[in-house]
Scaffold this active site. Structure first.
Site, PDB file in Angstrom:
ATOM      1  N   TYR A 161      37.972 111.633  38.095  1.00 26.28           N
ATOM      2  CA  TYR A 161      37.789 113.062  37.581  1.00 26.28           C
ATOM      3  C   TYR A 161      38.849 113.550  36.804  1.00 26.28           C
ATOM      4  O   TYR A 161      38.709 113.935  35.524  1.00 26.28           O
ATOM      5  CB  TYR A 161      37.484 113.973  38.878  1.00 26.28           C
ATOM      6  CG  TYR A 161      36.793 115.269  38.259  1.00 26.28           C
ATOM      7  CD1 TYR A 161      35.454 115.228  37.989  1.00 26.28           C
ATOM      8  CD2 TYR A 161      37.622 116.295  38.429  1.00 26.28           C
ATOM      9  CE1 TYR A 161      35.043 116.395  37.460  1.00 26.28           C
ATOM     10  CE2 TYR A 161      37.199 117.513  38.158  1.00 26.28           C
ATOM     11  CZ  TYR A 161      36.051 117.778  37.617  1.00 26.28           C
ATOM     12  OH  TYR A 161      35.278 118.951  37.206  1.00 26.28           O
ATOM     13  N   SER A 164      39.168 111.801  33.728  1.00 26.33           N
ATOM     14  CA  SER A 164      37.996 112.063  32.697  1.00 26.33           C
ATOM     15  C   SER A 164      38.372 113.539  32.086  1.00 26.33           C
ATOM     16  O   SER A 164      38.226 113.535  30.736  1.00 26.33           O
ATOM     17  CB  SER A 164      36.700 111.941  33.461  1.00 26.33           C
ATOM     18  OG  SER A 164      36.589 113.264  34.181  1.00 26.33           O
TER      19      SER A 164
HETATM   20  N1  LIG Z   1      32.335 123.619  39.736  1.00 24.12           N
HETATM   21  C1  LIG Z   1      33.611 123.321  39.586  1.00 24.12           C
HETATM   22  O1  LIG Z   1      34.291 123.632  40.503  1.00 24.12           O
HETATM   23  C2  LIG Z   1      34.252 122.895  38.306  1.00 24.12           C
HETATM   24  C3  LIG Z   1      35.329 123.248  37.980  1.00 24.12           C
HETATM   25  C4  LIG Z   1      36.075 122.635  36.884  1.00 24.12           C
HETATM   26  C5  LIG Z   1      35.022 122.043  35.878  1.00 24.12           C
HETATM   27  N2  LIG Z   1      33.776 121.932  36.185  1.00 24.12           N
HETATM   28  C6  LIG Z   1      33.014 121.279  35.145  1.00 24.12           C
HETATM   29  O2  LIG Z   1      31.821 122.028  34.817  1.00 24.12           O
HETATM   30  C7  LIG Z   1      30.862 121.208  34.315  1.00 24.12           C
HETATM   31  C8  LIG Z   1      29.330 121.810  35.197  1.00 24.12           C
HETATM   32  O3  LIG Z   1      29.821 121.513  36.330  1.00 24.12           O
HETATM   33  P1  LIG Z   1      28.817 122.249  37.615  1.00 24.12           P
HETATM   34  O4  LIG Z   1      29.976 122.812  38.636  1.00 24.12           O
HETATM   35  O5  LIG Z   1      28.029 123.248  36.999  1.00 24.12           O
HETATM   36  O6  LIG Z   1      28.230 120.911  38.171  1.00 24.12           O
HETATM   37  P2  LIG Z   1      26.680 120.874  38.815  1.00 24.12           P
HETATM   38  O7  LIG Z   1      26.671 119.637  39.665  1.00 24.12           O
HETATM   39  O8  LIG Z   1      25.937 122.262  39.485  1.00 24.12           O
HETATM   40  O9  LIG Z   1      26.063 120.812  37.425  1.00 24.12           O
HETATM   41  C9  LIG Z   1      26.028 119.556  36.502  1.00 24.12           C
HETATM   42  C10 LIG Z   1      24.758 119.200  35.884  1.00 24.12           C
HETATM   43  O10 LIG Z   1      25.027 118.003  34.889  1.00 24.12           O
HETATM   44  C11 LIG Z   1      23.820 117.374  35.073  1.00 24.12           C
HETATM   45  N3  LIG Z   1      23.992 115.714  34.868  1.00 24.12           N
HETATM   46  C12 LIG Z   1      24.631 114.885  35.365  1.00 24.12           C
HETATM   47  N4  LIG Z   1      24.665 113.826  35.130  1.00 24.12           N
HETATM   48  C13 LIG Z   1      24.009 113.852  33.810  1.00 24.12           C
HETATM   49  C14 LIG Z   1      23.514 112.955  33.057  1.00 24.12           C
HETATM   50  N5  LIG Z   1      23.780 111.663  32.982  1.00 24.12           N
HETATM   51  N6  LIG Z   1      22.705 113.375  31.803  1.00 24.12           N
HETATM   52  C15 LIG Z   1      22.252 114.930  32.000  1.00 24.12           C
HETATM   53  N7  LIG Z   1      22.646 115.807  32.899  1.00 24.12           N
HETATM   54  C16 LIG Z   1      23.357 115.172  33.918  1.00 24.12           C
HETATM   55  C17 LIG Z   1      23.398 117.411  36.633  1.00 24.12           C
HETATM   56  O11 LIG Z   1      22.025 117.027  36.881  1.00 24.12           O
HETATM   57  C18 LIG Z   1      23.634 119.040  36.701  1.00 24.12           C
HETATM   58  O12 LIG Z   1      22.374 119.745  36.458  1.00 24.12           O
HETATM   59  C19 LIG Z   1      31.126 119.819  34.586  1.00 24.12           C
HETATM   60  O13 LIG Z   1      31.598 119.310  33.443  1.00 24.12           O
HETATM   61  C20 LIG Z   1      32.197 119.875  35.674  1.00 24.12           C
HETATM   62  O14 LIG Z   1      33.186 118.755  35.594  1.00 24.12           O
HETATM   63  C21 LIG Z   1      33.267 122.236  37.335  1.00 24.12           C
END
Ligand SMILES: NC(=O)c1ccc[n+]([C@@H]2O[C@H](COP(=O)([O-])OP(=O)(O)OC[C@H]3O[C@@H](n4cnc5c(N)ncnc54)[C@H](O)[C@@H]3O)[C@@H](O)[C@H]2O)c1
Length: 256
Positions: A161, A164
């Site tokens: 992660y 990435s």
């Molecule tokens: N939640 C956290 O603590 C956090 C912190 C830093 C960064 N992020 C980043 O923010 C972004 C959103 O995260 P989140 O917390 O809302 O996660 P989440 O799991 O709630 O949502 C992620 C969404 O991405 C979709 N997804 C995954 N693989 C996919 C694919 N192959 N094609 C289409 N859609 C796909 C999932 O179905 C889901 O709806 C991510 O890139 C995550 O790495 C999140």
């Protein structure tokens, strides 16, 4: 110059839009007049239908596209449909992501490859295709990569992660440098911990101790991330490209 946030007449594509941060970003754009193209997996179609209705309620509009962004043929078909229907994409939010943790000595090839495919490869090719077919011909565009503070830190059991998300920051800088001549601005947003399904596997005690590491002493709600994204995509950010914005409650400046 008129200062303010207005996305009327803007077509915004958000990946990972069905829930969490992507959902909040989509509703945020819709509330400022945008037409939002919601992209997520077919299994999340019902959730996207609800967001379409919410977008309508807040004064914008949205349409859903079921698409696995790692499937090149499916992405090409979706972009061809979008070209036919809308003719342009003004703003791209590369938000979809997965977080698969585990001791490095046990980590599987499958988890490494899937993390890389979704969090890095798909964001690169979504950006290049949208730049090529929509933004370069239009002579303008805004792209946001949803990275993470994990790009800055050595997070145990989260090497794939972290790699990435660090790659995402490199992509942001390189594409910003390459596409500035087309008036395409490329920036990144780095959340710290956000209360979404992505981190639902952490128990309450762990989340609380993580929250205490942020000077604001809490983790974020998905809505906390929206303002930074809207700002970077607005005319207020006309002279900003290639940066990352830490939307992290001060976590990054707080040290370990
Ligand atoms: N939640 C956290 O603590 C956090 C912190 C830093 C960064 N992020 C980043 O923010 C972004 C959103 O995260 P989140 O917390 O809302 O996660 P989440 O799991 O709630 O949502 C992620 C969404 O991405 C979709 N997804 C995954 N693989 C996919 C694919 N192959 N094609 C289409 N859609 C796909 C999932 O179905 C889901 O709806 C991510 O890139 C995550 O790495 C999140």
């Amino acid at each position: 110059m008129k200062y303010g946030l207005d996305f009327h007449n803007k077509i915004v594509l958000v990946t990972g839009a069905a829930q969490g941060i992507g959902k909040s970003i989509s509703i945020g754009f819709a509330s400022l007049g945008a037409t939002v193209l919601l992209v997520d997996l077919e299994q999340n179609e019902r959730r996207m239908v609800e967001i379409v209705n919410t977008a309508d309620d807040v004064g914008g509009c949205a349409e859903l596209f079921c698409c696995d962004i790692t499937n090149d043929a499916s992405v090409d078909k979706m972009l061809s449909d979008i070209k036919h229907q809308y003719g342009r994409v003004d703003i791209l939010i590369n938000n979809a992501g997965i977080y698969r943790t585990g001791p490095s000595v046990e980590y599987s090839y499958e988890n490494w490859d899937r993390t890389s495919a979704i969090n890095v490869r798909s964001h690169f090719f979504m950006s290049t295709k949208i730049a090529k077919h929509f933004m370069i011909p239009a002579g303008r565009g805004r792209i946001i990569f949803m990275s993470s503070t994990a790009a800055h830190f050595g997070v145990p059991e989260a090497v794939a992660y972290g790699v990435s998300k660090a790659s995402t920051l490199q992509m942001t800088k390189a594409l910003a440098a390459e596409w500035a001549k087309y008036n395409i601005h490329v920036n990144a947003v780095n959340p710290f911990f956000v209360a979404t399904d992505l981190i639902a596997f952490f128990d309450e005690k762990t989340v609380e101790s993580i929250a205490q590491k942020s000077p604001l002493k809490r983790i974020a709600n998905p809505e906390d991330i929206v303002g930074g994204v809207l700002f970077l995509c607005s005319d207020l950010a006309n002279y900003i490209t290639g940066v990352h914005l830490d939307v992290d409650g001060g976590r990054t400046i707080a040290g370990s």
